[in-house]
Design an enzyme around this catalytic site. Structure first.
Site, short mmCIF file in Angstrom:
data_model
loop_
_atom_site.label_atom_id
_atom_site.label_comp_id
_atom_site.label_asym_id
_atom_site.label_seq_id
_atom_site.Cartn_x
_atom_site.Cartn_y
_atom_site.Cartn_z
N ARG A 1 0.80 -1.24 0.00
CA ARG A 1 0.00 0.00 0.00
C ARG A 1 0.83 1.28 0.00
O ARG A 1 0.30 2.37 -0.19
CB ARG A 1 -0.97 -0.02 1.19
CG ARG A 1 -2.18 -0.92 0.93
CD ARG A 1 -3.26 -0.64 1.95
NE ARG A 1 -2.96 -1.22 3.25
CZ ARG A 1 -3.40 -0.73 4.41
NH1 ARG A 1 -4.15 0.36 4.44
NH2 ARG A 1 -3.11 -1.33 5.54
N SER B 1 8.51 -4.39 15.25
CA SER B 1 8.35 -4.34 13.79
C SER B 1 9.08 -3.13 13.24
O SER B 1 9.06 -2.05 13.85
CB SER B 1 6.87 -4.24 13.42
OG SER B 1 6.23 -5.44 13.77
C1 UD1 Z 1 -0.08 -8.33 13.56
C2 UD1 Z 1 -0.64 -9.23 14.65
C3 UD1 Z 1 -1.92 -8.62 15.21
C4 UD1 Z 1 -1.64 -7.21 15.73
C5 UD1 Z 1 -1.01 -6.37 14.63
C6 UD1 Z 1 -0.56 -5.05 15.20
C7 UD1 Z 1 0.01 -11.45 13.94
C8 UD1 Z 1 -0.44 -12.74 13.37
N1 UD1 Z 1 -0.91 -10.52 14.08
O1 UD1 Z 1 -1.03 -8.26 12.54
O2 UD1 Z 1 -2.41 -9.42 16.25
O3 UD1 Z 1 -2.85 -6.63 16.20
O4 UD1 Z 1 0.15 -7.03 14.10
O5 UD1 Z 1 -0.15 -4.22 14.17
O6 UD1 Z 1 1.17 -11.29 14.26
N2 UD1 Z 1 6.22 -9.55 8.76
C9 UD1 Z 1 7.31 -10.28 8.39
N3 UD1 Z 1 7.15 -11.50 7.83
C10 UD1 Z 1 5.92 -12.02 7.61
C11 UD1 Z 1 4.79 -11.28 8.00
C12 UD1 Z 1 4.97 -10.04 8.57
O7 UD1 Z 1 8.45 -9.84 8.57
O8 UD1 Z 1 5.86 -13.14 7.10
C13 UD1 Z 1 6.41 -8.23 9.36
C14 UD1 Z 1 5.73 -7.14 8.58
O9 UD1 Z 1 6.61 -6.60 7.62
C15 UD1 Z 1 5.41 -6.13 9.68
C16 UD1 Z 1 5.19 -7.02 10.91
O10 UD1 Z 1 5.80 -8.24 10.62
O11 UD1 Z 1 6.48 -5.28 9.92
C17 UD1 Z 1 3.74 -7.23 11.25
O12 UD1 Z 1 3.09 -7.76 10.14
P1 UD1 Z 1 1.66 -7.27 9.71
O13 UD1 Z 1 1.27 -7.98 8.47
O14 UD1 Z 1 1.57 -5.80 9.75
O15 UD1 Z 1 0.82 -7.85 10.93
P2 UD1 Z 1 -0.72 -8.00 10.99
O16 UD1 Z 1 -1.10 -9.22 10.22
O17 UD1 Z 1 -1.35 -6.74 10.62
#
Ligand code: UD1
Ligand code: MG
Length: 476
Positions: free
Chosen positions: A28, A117
């Site tokens: 996004r 993060s």
């Molecule tokens: C996650 C949480 C959710 C919380 C929210 C807060 C999980 C399953 N859920 O949701 O409970 O309320 O954050 O913002 O954790 N990332 C990786 N590798 C991956 C997936 C993600 O490095 O395979 C990183 C992303 O780049 C990001 C962070 O992890 O910086 C969080 O990922 P994001 O997809 O934003 O989390 P949510 O699914 O929104």
């Protein structure tokens, strides 16, 4: 001292090893730049997270990269300070639990792990310290926050006060979706336990991902205690997903910084109209008018006044000096000094290596680069001083310049004390003007001048009496 993250006392318990998740794509953002390298206050988002880790005295930071990994790995070491930085790659990205699994081999067993993060820049070190204290080197501690619209987030499911689970929005029942307390994406746990828990994650959920949040259920099933610290301010857990979020967090960051300056007694004409993209250290009785942008490291001494619309970076302004409106001061790492009681502007440009002593005056449309001006020297209008050494009380006339560049090399101009350079002179470097000398207006000076002498180098004026100007042929 590059960044304003206030530090906290070193932790008494287990060493902190941070896992920074930074593998996500950030679709996004609609940008070719990886999301965690998007800039907030002239620093990558992940750079803010690294500053926070430093403020917490983290032993190491393990960055999990994926999308744009090479770029992220190249950019971040510059922001790590003395914290040990490790990179691990996550390919493909199978969820936050999978991200932490990738980090496990890089994590020592004897520490506690803080999961952050790379796209959440405004978490305060003091909040994380409170979370670490709550975890007490034994428990799983979650950072949570109440949101008026919790949609999309993982919900904190409690029984009484005890946390039982985090349920992702997509997996939540209607009743669970009504819960306003959400998981902020930050947790702390002893490394030994977290490693065991993430090894047990599966993909049996709505998104077919490894959810880090499932460690709560696993911990609870093992009888481990799960505790939560509720942040007072949603900004602490706010992530960036779009250009709009980035702009909102930029404003929030600037607002925080402006309030901190006011708190110190710095007089900002309008806290909504100042941007600090680096550090700004101020003495007492500093006044800053509207629309100023500060970059790099700027130090303003007691009683300094900065006029409206100034851009100031990598610069020290000593006590009582005044920068009038619309000045551009750019030290670019080399630095600029404005001495005590000096007056600069309006509309002046000070470039790297400008070194103004006490009481120097630099006026409108004057550019100074790699030049020192001794006490009381003045260049008040339309001038260029580059690669120059200017003595005390020198008066550098309007329209005069140092010709410092021959097309291949830069050369120095030395102007000894008390010289008066008239208007519209060209000083062709290398050249030295002797003390107390006077340079006639319009001179092109190519040779050293004698102390005390009047030096003039221009065509002699001729007068042709009764000169008839050409006339236009009369029409018709
Ligand atoms: C996650 C949480 C959710 C919380 C929210 C807060 C999980 C399953 N859920 O949701 O409970 O309320 O954050 O913002 O954790 N990332 C990786 N590798 C991956 C997936 C993600 O490095 O395979 C990183 C992303 O780049 C990001 C962070 O992890 O910086 C969080 O990922 P994001 O997809 O934003 O989390 P949510 O699914 O929104
Ligand atoms: Mg997600």
């Amino acid at each position: 001292m590059e960044h304003r993250t206030p530090g906290v006392p070193a932790p008494a318990g287990l060493a902190i090893d941070v896992v920074m998740m930074a593998a996500g794509k950030g679709t996004r953002m609609k940008s070719a730049i990886p999301k965690v390298l998007q800039m907030l206050a002239h620093r990558p988002l992940a750079g803010h997270v690294l500053s926070t880790a430093q403020a917490l005295h983290a032993r190491s930071v393990v960055v999990v990269t994926g999308h744009g990994a090479a770029q992220v790995e190249a950019a971040l070491p510059a922001f790590a300070g003395d914290t040990a930085l490790h990179f691990v790659r996550q390919e493909p990205q199978l969820g936050t639990g999978h991200a932490v699994q990738m980090a496990v081999p890089a994590l020592a067993d004897d520490g506690q792990v803080l999961v952050l993060s790379g796209d959440v820049p405004l978490t305060r070190a003091s909040t994380l310290q409170a979370l670490v204290a709550l975890s007490a080197g034994q428990h799983l501690a979650l950072l949570t926050v109440d949101l008026p619209d919790p949609s999309g987030y993982g919900r904190i499911v409690r029984e009484g006060l005890t946390v039982r689970a985090i349920v992702e929005h997509k997996d939540a029942s209607e009743a669970q979706r009504a819960i306003s307390e959400i998981y902020g994406g930050i947790l702390v746990a002893p490394a030994r336990l977290l490693k065991r828990w993430v090894a047990q994650l599966d993909q049996n959920n709505a998104q077919k991902e490894f959810y880090l949040t499932d460690v709560v259920r696993i911990a609870v099933s093992e009888g481990a205690q799960v505790v939560a610290h509720k942040a007072a301010d949603a900004l602490e857990v706010a992530g960036v997903n779009s250009a709009q979020h980035l702009a909102e967090l930029e404003r929030a960051y600037q607002h925080r910084g402006a309030l901190a300056l006011l708190e110190q007694g710095v007089r900002l004409k309008d806290p909504a109209r100042i941007d600090v993209r680096g550090t700004l250290e101020c003495g007492t009785d500093v006044d800053i008018d509207v629309n100023c942008v500060f970059g790099g490291r700027v130090v303003l001494g007691d009683g300094v006044r900065i006029g409206a619309n100034c851009i100031v970076s990598d610069c020290t302004v000593e006590a009582g000096a005044e920068i009038l409106p619309f000045c551009h001061i750019e030290g670019e790492g080399v630095g600029v000094r404005v001495g005590a009681g000096a007056r600069v502007g309006p509309f002046a440009r000070l470039r790297p290596g400008a070194d103004l002593a006490q009481e120097v005056h630099i006026g409108n449309f004057v550019e100074v680069k790699n030049a020192s001006l001794a006490r009381g020297a003045k260049a008040n209008h339309l001038a260029y001083l580059g690669d120059a050494t200017v003595g005390e009380r020198v008066n550098f006339g309007a329209g005069s310049i140092t010709a410092n560049y021959d097309g291949a090399n830069k050369h120095r101009t030395v102007i000894q004390a008390d010289v008066h350079v008239g208007s519209n002179c060209v000083l062709v470097a290398p050249v030295e003007l002797g003390a107390g000398g006077t340079i006639g207006a319009g001179s092109t000076i190519t040779k050293d001048t004698a102390a005390g002498a009047l030096s003039v180098a221009r065509g002699k004026q001729v007068g042709i009496a009764n000169w008839k100007r050409p006339t236009k042929p009369s029409k018709g």
